[in-house]
Enzyme design. Structure first.
Site, PDB file in Angstrom:
ATOM      1  N   SER A 136      -3.990  22.633 -86.212  1.00  0.00           N
ATOM      2  CA  SER A 136      -5.400  22.988 -86.330  1.00  0.00           C
ATOM      3  C   SER A 136      -5.508  24.512 -86.297  1.00  0.00           C
ATOM      4  CB  SER A 136      -6.153  22.353 -85.158  1.00  0.00           C
ATOM      5  OG  SER A 136      -7.512  22.706 -85.170  1.00  0.00           O
ATOM      6  N   LYS A 162      -5.182  21.864 -90.792  1.00  0.00           N
ATOM      7  CA  LYS A 162      -6.628  21.620 -90.628  1.00  0.00           C
ATOM      8  C   LYS A 162      -7.289  22.966 -90.367  1.00  0.00           C
ATOM      9  CE  LYS A 162      -9.148  19.890 -86.638  1.00  0.00           C
ATOM     10  NZ  LYS A 162      -9.200  18.781 -85.641  1.00  0.00           N
ATOM     11  N   LYS A 164     -10.618  25.020 -89.245  1.00  0.00           N
ATOM     12  CA  LYS A 164     -11.928  24.974 -88.612  1.00  0.00           C
ATOM     13  C   LYS A 164     -12.891  25.710 -89.535  1.00  0.00           C
ATOM     14  CE  LYS A 164     -11.074  22.999 -84.601  1.00  0.00           C
ATOM     15  NZ  LYS A 164     -11.789  21.786 -84.168  1.00  0.00           N
ATOM     16  N   ASP A 190     -12.621  20.888 -90.374  1.00  0.00           N
ATOM     17  CA  ASP A 190     -13.338  20.359 -89.201  1.00  0.00           C
ATOM     18  C   ASP A 190     -14.526  21.275 -88.909  1.00  0.00           C
ATOM     19  OD1 ASP A 190     -14.191  19.266 -86.797  1.00  0.00           O
ATOM     20  OD2 ASP A 190     -12.288  19.554 -85.743  1.00  0.00           O
ATOM     21  N   GLU A 215     -14.045  16.649 -91.216  1.00  0.00           N
ATOM     22  CA  GLU A 215     -14.208  16.093 -89.877  1.00  0.00           C
ATOM     23  C   GLU A 215     -15.509  16.622 -89.274  1.00  0.00           C
ATOM     24  OE1 GLU A 215     -10.759  16.993 -87.482  1.00  0.00           O
ATOM     25  OE2 GLU A 215     -11.744  16.474 -85.596  1.00  0.00           O
ATOM     26  N   ASP A 240     -15.239  12.601 -85.002  1.00  0.00           N
ATOM     27  CA  ASP A 240     -14.480  12.982 -83.807  1.00  0.00           C
ATOM     28  C   ASP A 240     -15.393  12.814 -82.590  1.00  0.00           C
ATOM     29  OD1 ASP A 240     -13.322  14.412 -81.703  1.00  0.00           O
ATOM     30  OD2 ASP A 240     -12.832  16.184 -82.857  1.00  0.00           O
ATOM     31  N   LYS A 264      -8.877  10.556 -80.048  1.00  0.00           N
ATOM     32  CA  LYS A 264      -8.377  11.410 -78.972  1.00  0.00           C
ATOM     33  C   LYS A 264      -8.399  10.563 -77.700  1.00  0.00           C
ATOM     34  CE  LYS A 264     -10.071  15.789 -80.799  1.00  0.00           C
ATOM     35  NZ  LYS A 264     -10.990  16.934 -80.586  1.00  0.00           N
ATOM     36  N   GLY A 292      -6.228  16.273 -81.036  1.00  0.00           N
ATOM     37  CA  GLY A 292      -5.706  17.042 -79.903  1.00  0.00           C
ATOM     38  C   GLY A 292      -6.815  17.781 -79.185  1.00  0.00           C
TER      39      GLY A 292
END
Ligand code: OSB
Ligand code: MG
Length: 383
Positions: A136, A162, A164, A190, A215, A240, A264, A292
């Protein structure tokens, strides 16, 4: 099992670089660890993934510690024979606090599996000896992004990236990274709830980059918004934040709000509940992956075990200890040159904290012993 002692330990580790999301910038990892000691002589460790501030979920470290001390641990101490499974059943009476429950369950699982010499991976039903590593990537400058992504992909062998994103940092970084990595690279984004349904037109610009998923673009509680957004985008939507139990997962899928689910263990109340969500998603044909929470080596090892279950078909946020920490509290979790992380196969979660590292005053802030009621100890002695 019979519990002979429980301690809560507040630890902090500096991050190698600040981790910025649309919500918050973390410079330190704060973790609440639980150490359970049983009459039978087993030690079990759990890690609570609650954050210091309530930006990701309403549960903070202090909330979790209070719930553990005042409610959850006393309830478990009342059980005549403690197992993680029985604790989960008893704690279902308590509202909320998934991260505190998950941490306690993890410590109990670790202890009980060590007693029978079984790994967490085997106990959960793992089918793979190693899992693919995914990373991430926080919000940063363009120059930093280029260096970081090239290093993760080509020097550190991550199999999936991934990014952000937030309004003002979405199409451009995705365009840049797609160019850098090529058409075959596994790439996803995300939003951590930073967008609104009105942004659908803008988010649709991401459709041309062949992303695995977007996400949590919208607010956590906005299932209808995600369902509406899904009808306007080609890119699949993954949830999420709002999935805190199996019922939440089923509801999100039935409403058309989630084509994919990020599982998660902390957010859903533990590894046993995570396994159940994995099962219902498999039955519904909804792909899942292990998310995570910047875990230390303890939670990181357990997450890798979970990801070895058969229906975890998408690469998770499963990275090496060195992704976040120069010094982890366990022997470091590593990514091989094959882009894989070995699934721990030793008893319990398969790793233990290095007590000389944990003993450093800059790492452990303080340790709290939870009192064990006299009658619990007396029954233990009478056996
Ligand atoms: O939204 O997935 C998230 C970390 C903290 C809180 C929320 C999230 C994250 C990550 C990090 O993306 C994933 C990791 O631990 O590697
Ligand atoms: Mg997320």
């Amino acid at each position: 099992m019979r519990i002979a002692g429980i301690e809560l330990r507040w630890v902090r580790l500096p991050l190698v670089t600040p981790f910025r999301t649309s919500r918050y910038t973390e410079e330190w990892k704060y973790a609440l660890l639980i150490r359970v000691r049983t009459e039978e002589g087993a030690i079990g460790w759990g890690e609570c993934v609650a954050m210091r501030v309530d930006v990701y979920s309403p549960e903070t470290i202090d909330d979790a510690a209070r719930a553990l001390r005042e409610t959850l641990i006393p309830m478990v101490l009342e059980l005549p024979d403690v197992t993680a499974e029985k604790a989960k059943e008893a704690l279902a009476q308590v509202e909320g606090h998934p991260m505190a429950k998950a941490a306690l369950e993890m410590a109990l699982l670790d202890a009980q599996l060590r007693l029978i010499g079984r790994s967490l991976a085997a106990h959960l039903g793992a089918v793979r000896p190693a899992v693919k590593a995914g990373v991430s990537v926080g919000i940063m400058s363009e120059k930093e992004l280029i260096d970081t992504v090239l290093r993760y992909r080509f020097e550190e062998h991550y199999q999936r990236i991934k990014l952000k994103i937030e309004p003002g940092w979405d199409v451009e970084p995705v365009h840049l990274v797609r160019e850098l990595l090529g058409a075959d690279a596994l790439l996803q984004v995300d939003g951590n709830g930073a967008y609104r349904l009105e942004d659908a037109g803008h988010l649709a610009e991401l459709d041309r980059y062949d992303l695995l998923m977007i996400e949590q673009p919208l607010a956590a509680d906005d299932l209808d918004g995600h369902a509406a957004l899904a009808r306007k985008l080609k890119t699949p939507i993954c949830l999420d934040e709002p999935i805190t139990c199996t019922a939440d997962a089923i509801r999100a899928i039935d409403r058309g709000a989630a084509a994919i689910i990020n599982i998660k263990p902390g957010r859903v109340g533990g590894y046993l509940e995570a396994k159940e969500i994995h099962r219902v998603c498999a039955a519904r044909g909804v792909p899942v992956w292990v998310g995570g929470m910047v875990e230390t080596g303890l939670g990181r090892a357990a997450n890798v075990a979970l990801a070895a279950l058969p229906h975890f078909t998408i690469v998770g946020d499963l990275s090496a200890s060195e992704r976040f920490f120069t010094q982890d509290i366990t022997p470091p979790i590593v990514v091989g040159t094959d882009g894989l992380i070995r699934v721990p196969d030793k008893p319990g979660i398969g790793v233990e904290p290095d007590m000389t590292v944990l003993a450093r005053p800059e790492i452990t802030d303080h340790v709290e012993q939870i009192p064990i009621p006299a009658q619990v100890l007396a029954v233990g002695r009478a056996r």
